[in-house]
Enzyme design. Structure first.
Site: not given
Length: 544
Positions: A317, A344
């Protein structure tokens, strides 16, 4: 112009210790050739030193096998055999370190449930030692009277049900240091509850793709307090977020590594066999960064004087997520000399309602490995949790193989409210993108806000921003539609050149404004030739 250089830090530490210290013993402070100091908004910060006082030295009594401890607790009888002595040593220490070292022969592992740090105490995990987390959800369960805990399951409840592995609340001058590892064992099968033997923590997390909310523990949670230090430590395989601070004044993270998933739960290069990952198989037998959900690396929230330096992050993430969803703003944060891989993005948000300001990012290297979920520089929020984001400067960035090199988006989700996101005073200076085999020049998202008659444009300056080869596609959302134009933004170009300047077209219909201040001079050649460093060269056993 800052030349981006990567160093593989090698240290030899010679430190003579007694076998076991019942009371605090003072030793000379360890010293080595330190990394260069880092300039921050609050002054020059030097690499931290290891504690000079050892309260207790604990020796490992368990043996890992190829980085795994699953064979040790497979019968579910001893899920946290070291927890009591670890917590007792922390409690008995008044000022100094509790040091974990290799035991008899090659015994290299500790196995624990939740631990609580206290003021003035540092947990020192020595080189070659791994602190493994229990994989029994009962050990983390937050239980209300008369009810069972949901920890280790996924359902419709948003209630917090799992304690973190390590927690520090209102501590001062505490930390975690050492060249050892903390392993959350996110891919190991659970030992109790509805998912015993059926799912791992990451299998449970994957159920969020089906609309459920996973109940999994964080690796490190720091609540309030001041001056917490992370130095050299490796954090890996967390079931959820790795490092989270909330309301902390002074967080120094220097030379840390965050890696999820590690080689124990995958194949080299994350080349999982077809049908082995959690989107195809339960329980999964192989994991990739794209299939370990909500495993943020470093999330400072409502905090100040935060420095992340000389560190390496690859996860499933956000690499970093600067959150501001409480009562305090997030301010005075510096991110310098870092390497990011899968993830991310270096993100601000999505909660920004208490304000984010005075953020400095420089000498950043990002290699996204062409992940379909890869982001680079990112600011995200929406009108349900938005607020003011200002004075954010990104400088001297080398990037490649990242699908979305930049996303500045006030519509992160479709949630509606009256907490309007306002992004202004954002600067990207000295940025070089080296291209992507899968996505060419990638996609840039520029989208400010217009809602209920209020116009809050994205305020962005691009100064010396160069894309080699194919140029990026400019969008107004991550949906990648040819008709999806950037909107509600005031973009300033210059003084240095922007290679895709011709693609930034003013548009009165979408209130997209462009001011060209470029002076016509060619860009200095930013040298990224030595910037990209394989993770395996800085962390033994990394799959990339």
């Amino acid at each position: 112009m800052l030349r981006i250089v990567s160093w593989s830090k090698q240290r030899s530490i010679y430190f003579a210790l007694g076998l076991f210290a019942v009371s605090p013993v003072a030793f000379p402070v360890v010293s080595w050739a330190a990394d260069p100091p880092v300039s921050t908004q609050w002054g020059v910060v030097n690499e931290p030193q290891y504690p000079g006082t050892i309260c207790t030295t604990l020796t490992a009594e368990l043996q890992s096998t190829q980085g795994s401890l699953d064979a040790v607790d497979a019968d579910g009888k001893l899920t946290h055999p070291d927890q009591e002595r670890l917590q007792a040593a922390i409690n008995a220490c008044t000022s100094g370190a509790v040091k974990l070292v290799i035991g008899e022969g090659t015994k290299d592992a500790f196995l624990t449930g939740p631990l609580t740090l206290k003021s003035g105490v540092t947990l020192w995990i020595d080189k070659g030692v791994t602190l493994f987390a229990s994989r029994d959800p009962k050990d983390y369960a937050i239980v209300d009277v008369g009810t069972a805990s949901d920890c280790g399951t996924a359902n419709d409840s948003s209630k917090k049900t799992c304690k973190p592995l390590i927690e520090a609340t209102e501590t001062k001058n505490s930390g975690i240091v050492g060249e050892g590892r903390i392993d959350g064992r996110g891919g190991s099968l659970l030992l109790s509850g509805d998912n015993a033997g059926k799912r791992s923590w990451w299998d449970v997390a994957w159920q969020s793709k089906q609309g459920l909310k996973q109940h999994a523990f964080r690796l490190l949670q720091i609540n309030g307090g001041a001056d917490f230090t992370l130095h050299d430590i490796t954090l890996m395989n967390s079931p959820n977020f790795h490092v989270v601070s909330d309301g902390l004044d002074g967080l120094l993270a220097w030379g840390i590594k965050i890696l999820t998933p590690s080689a124990v739960y995958t194949e080299p290069g994350y080349a999982c066999p077809e049908g082995s990952t959690p989107d195809k198989l339960t329980p999964a037998t192989c994991f990739t960064p794209d299939t370990v959900k909500n495993t943020d690396g470093f999330d400072p929230g409502q905090s100040s004087r935060v420095l992340l330096a000389y560190s390496y992050i690859s996860t499933g993430d956000d690499h970093v997520a600067i959150k501001a969803g409480g009562k305090k703003p997030s301010t005075q944060m510096t991110f310098a000399h870092n390497h990011f891989y899968y993830g991310h993005g270096l993100s601000i948000g999505s909660e920004t309602n208490s304000g984010v300001e005075d953020i400095s990012i420089y000498d950043l290297v990002m290699d996204g490995f062409d992940s379909p979920n890869g982001n680079g520089l990112r600011i995200k929020s929406d009108s349900s949790r938005g607020g003011k984001v200002s004075n954010v400067i990104y400088g001297d960035v080398c990037m490649r193989n990242t699908r979305y090199p930049m996303i500045f988006d006030t519509h992160y989700s479709d949630k509606q409210g009256n907490l309007l996101p306002d992004f202004s005073g954002v600067t990207v200076r000295n940025f070089k993108y080296m291209g992507s085999k899968a996505y060419g020049g990638g996609y840039l998202v520029f989208r400010g806000l217009q809602q209920d008659g209020q116009y809050l444009p994205l305020g962005l300056t691009l100064d010396t921003v160069q894309f080699e080869g194919k140029q990026p596609v400019i969008l107004g959302s991550p949906q990648i539609s040819a008709n999806d134009k950037p909107s509600y933004a005031n973009i300033t170009l210059g003084l240095g050149p922007v290679s895709f300047a011709d693609a930034l077209k003013p548009d009165s219909a979408t209130r997209f404004k462009v001011t060209n201040l470029m002076d016509g001079m060619p860009a200095d050649d930013m040298d990224c030739s030595a910037a990209f460093v394989p993770f395996s060269t800085v962390l033994e056993g990394a799959p990339i």
